[in-house]
Design an enzyme around this catalytic site. Structure first.
Site, PDB file in Angstrom:
ATOM      1  N   PRO A  79      41.265   1.380  69.887  1.00 34.63           N
ATOM      2  CA  PRO A  79      40.698   2.499  69.134  1.00 34.63           C
ATOM      3  C   PRO A  79      41.682   3.016  68.092  1.00 34.63           C
ATOM      4  CG  PRO A  79      40.225   2.760  71.452  1.00 34.63           C
ATOM      5  CD  PRO A  79      41.154   1.584  71.337  1.00 34.63           C
ATOM      6  N   GLU A  80      41.165   3.308  66.911  1.00 31.96           N
ATOM      7  CA  GLU A  80      41.996   3.843  65.849  1.00 31.96           C
ATOM      8  C   GLU A  80      41.765   5.348  65.733  1.00 31.96           C
ATOM      9  OE1 GLU A  80      42.221   1.712  62.221  1.00 31.96           O
ATOM     10  OE2 GLU A  80      42.078  -0.254  63.168  1.00 31.96           O
TER      11      GLU A  80
END
Length: 287
Positions: free
Chosen positions: A2-3
């Site tokens: 996840p960014e």
């Protein structure tokens, strides 16, 4: 992994439940994730109130009434669930119940109790408890650059950080010392929007090009957050739903497809930089 937009989506999903809530019935179901849980972790959460829900780079931060801050990094498959809500459909399933749920607790806010769970099938995430007044100096956070959505991120900042650097701008933007929280996907997208080649030397970029780049970074992140993140593979937001920004990627994952800026350009190219895949248009993104 996840960014920033995905982590911010989770934070926003948790905020109505956790901010101002008192924690109880805390159960820790294993000794470690990527790293061991803090000593007496469940005991230290039990009875504490969550003062707010925040984010720094790709970390979730929840300051507690006890003077400590509960820090979470989601890793690749870390997921919070609320009242056991089922996950959406993903490219690769990641279980959130049974042996994969490693932490559970009850959060009570305004008389409403919500069961909060944390599962991490691959156990690449981790949690910590840090004295709140020592968070900024902690090794996880010391040396991080400014937030890309904050006032400290600007063309002037990048100009100073990139001065004299021959390193490709794509690689430089992924260095968390220059800017915190930027990841591979959104750097590819921002460079395409700004018309800057990912192989251009960071120190060679003019003030005008850096101005375009900072605007592009802010815009692409804001759009991804508004859409709920990109929902790559095992990622889910706190409510178990999916984001939809993945359907609007202009270059990421589009190797061999026409450039969306001009279909007459050569197709989108993929190359590896710093161990990560870079997607870009060799015509409209200039050195």
């Amino acid at each position: 992994m996840p960014e920033l937009p995905e982590v911010e989506t989770v934070r926003r999903g948790l905020e109505p439940v956790l901010a101002g809530a008192t924690l109880s019935t805390v159960r820790q179901n294993r000794a470690d994730l990527r790293f061991p849980f803090p000593e007496r972790f469940a005991e230290r959460l039990e009875g504490a109130s969550v003062l707010s829900t925040g984010r720094r780079a790709k970390y979730l931060l929840m300051p507690l009434s006890t003077g400590e801050t509960w820090v979470t990094h989601l890793g690749m498959t870390g997921r919070f669930t609320l009242d056991g809500d089922p996950l959406g459909e993903f490219e690769t399933d990641a279980p959130v119940r049974g042996p994969h749920e490693h932490l559970s607790l009850c959060a009570t806010r305004d008389g409403t109790a919500t069961r909060v769970g944390y599962a991490d099938a691959r156990r690449f995430g981790f949690m910590g408890l840090i004295p709140t007044d020592e968070v900024e100096a902690h090794p996880w956070f010391a040396g991080l650059g400014p937030e890309p959505m904050g006032n400290g991120f600007s063309a002037d900042h990048l100009k100073a950080r990139f001065k004299g650097r021959a390193q490709p701008v794509k690689v430089a933007l992924l260095d968390q010392r220059h800017v915190a929280g930027l990841g591979n996907i959104y750097v590819c997208e921002a460079l395409w929007r700004a018309g800057i080649s990912p192989v251009a030397a960071a120190g060679s970029l003019s003030q005008a090009r850096l101005e375009r780049l900072t605007v592009a970074v802010r815009d692409v992140l804001a759009e991804a957050i508004a859409a709920g993140g990109s929902t790559l593979r095992d990622f889910a937001n706190a409510e178990g739903g999916q984001g939809y920004f993945q359907h609007r990627f202009d270059v990421y994952g589009r190797e061999g497809q026409p450039c969306r800026r001009n279909a007459d350009h050569p197709v989108i190219r993929r190359q590896v930089q710093g161990g990560r895949s870079t997607f870009w248009c060799p015509v409209c993104q200039k050195r």
